[in-house]
Write a protein that holds these residues in place. Structure first.
Motif, PDB file in Angstrom:
ATOM      1  N   ILE A  62      50.087  28.293  43.846  1.00 15.72           N
ATOM      2  CA  ILE A  62      49.735  27.574  45.070  1.00 15.72           C
ATOM      3  C   ILE A  62      49.716  28.586  46.210  1.00 15.72           C
ATOM      4  CG2 ILE A  62      50.470  25.781  46.686  1.00 15.72           C
ATOM      5  CD1 ILE A  62      51.678  24.320  44.231  1.00 15.72           C
ATOM      6  N   VAL A  63      48.515  28.877  46.729  1.00 17.34           N
ATOM      7  CA  VAL A  63      48.372  29.913  47.757  1.00 17.34           C
ATOM      8  C   VAL A  63      47.957  29.361  49.109  1.00 17.34           C
ATOM      9  CG1 VAL A  63      47.887  31.734  46.077  1.00 17.34           C
ATOM     10  CG2 VAL A  63      46.000  30.420  47.056  1.00 17.34           C
TER      11      VAL A  63
ATOM     12  N   ALA B 292      58.547  29.269  48.275  1.00 20.65           N
ATOM     13  CA  ALA B 292      59.185  30.244  47.400  1.00 20.65           C
ATOM     14  C   ALA B 292      59.818  29.607  46.164  1.00 20.65           C
ATOM     15  CB  ALA B 292      60.242  31.028  48.175  1.00 20.65           C
ATOM     16  N   GLU B 293      60.086  28.309  46.237  1.00 16.55           N
ATOM     17  CA  GLU B 293      60.680  27.600  45.105  1.00 16.55           C
ATOM     18  C   GLU B 293      59.846  26.363  44.801  1.00 16.55           C
ATOM     19  OE1 GLU B 293      64.561  25.988  46.155  1.00 16.55           O
ATOM     20  OE2 GLU B 293      63.989  26.085  48.245  1.00 16.55           O
TER      21      GLU B 293
ATOM     22  N   LEU C 219      56.430  16.878  37.123  1.00 14.22           N
ATOM     23  CA  LEU C 219      56.977  18.122  36.585  1.00 14.22           C
ATOM     24  C   LEU C 219      56.314  18.509  35.263  1.00 14.22           C
ATOM     25  CD1 LEU C 219      60.747  17.643  37.475  1.00 14.22           C
ATOM     26  CD2 LEU C 219      59.067  19.125  38.607  1.00 14.22           C
ATOM     27  N   GLU C 220      56.019  17.528  34.424  1.00 18.21           N
ATOM     28  CA  GLU C 220      55.312  17.785  33.165  1.00 18.21           C
ATOM     29  C   GLU C 220      53.926  18.374  33.433  1.00 18.21           C
ATOM     30  OE1 GLU C 220      52.967  14.917  30.137  1.00 18.21           O
ATOM     31  OE2 GLU C 220      55.082  14.409  30.385  1.00 18.21           O
TER      32      GLU C 220
ATOM     33  N   ASN D  39      56.183  27.608  41.512  1.00 11.39           N
ATOM     34  CA  ASN D  39      56.682  27.398  42.871  1.00 11.39           C
ATOM     35  C   ASN D  39      55.627  26.711  43.724  1.00 11.39           C
ATOM     36  OD1 ASN D  39      54.945  29.551  43.201  1.00 11.39           O
ATOM     37  ND2 ASN D  39      56.532  31.015  43.670  1.00 11.39           N
ATOM     38  N   GLY D  40      56.108  26.098  44.784  1.00 16.35           N
ATOM     39  CA  GLY D  40      55.264  25.344  45.700  1.00 16.35           C
ATOM     40  C   GLY D  40      55.989  24.087  46.135  1.00 16.35           C
ATOM     41  N   ARG D  41      55.529  23.516  47.213  1.00 14.79           N
ATOM     42  CA  ARG D  41      56.104  22.269  47.717  1.00 14.79           C
ATOM     43  C   ARG D  41      55.076  21.161  47.522  1.00 14.79           C
ATOM     44  NH1 ARG D  41      56.743  20.280  53.762  1.00 14.79           N
ATOM     45  NH2 ARG D  41      58.057  18.469  53.410  1.00 14.79           N
ATOM     46  N   LEU D  42      55.488  20.094  46.851  1.00 21.62           N
ATOM     47  CA  LEU D  42      54.624  18.934  46.643  1.00 21.62           C
ATOM     48  C   LEU D  42      55.249  17.736  47.322  1.00 21.62           C
ATOM     49  CD1 LEU D  42      54.168  20.786  43.958  1.00 21.62           C
ATOM     50  CD2 LEU D  42      52.932  18.768  43.214  1.00 21.62           C
TER      51      LEU D  42
END
Length: 89
Positions: free
Chosen positions: A3-4, A25-26, A48-49, A58-61
């Motif tokens: 994820i950029v 970062a996480e 998560l699957e 990593n990334g924030r959803l």
């Protein structure tokens, strides 16, 4: 995949969800749902699957759910991550 950049997928209609992704970062997954008490654990498991199958580490959803079924959750997460990776859709 990585994820950029920020991206999103989905709608706020009944039986659908919005998925917002952004670099982090996480790996963080935040879920807001009209059916959270009953199904948040199942929504989280499907998210998560899907991320695991795409090798996203990593990334924030942020998930805003309105009662979506598994196939919709998977499709929206995949689309949002692909858009955040820069893939053309």
């Amino acid at each position: 995949m990585e994820i950029v950049k920020k991206a999103q997928a989905g709608t706020m209609q009944s039986s659908d969800l919005m998925v917002f992704v952004e670099p982090c970062a996480e790996l963080l997954v935040e879920i807001e749902s009209t059916v959270a008490k009953q199904f948040e654990h199942l929504i989280r498991a499907k998210v998560l699957e899907t991320l695991d199958s795409m090798n996203v580490k990593n990334g924030r959803l942020r998930i805003s759910d309105r009662g979506a079924l598994d196939y919709a959750i998977e499709a929206r997460v995949k689309t949002a991550v692909q858009r955040a990776d820069g893939a053309v859709l």
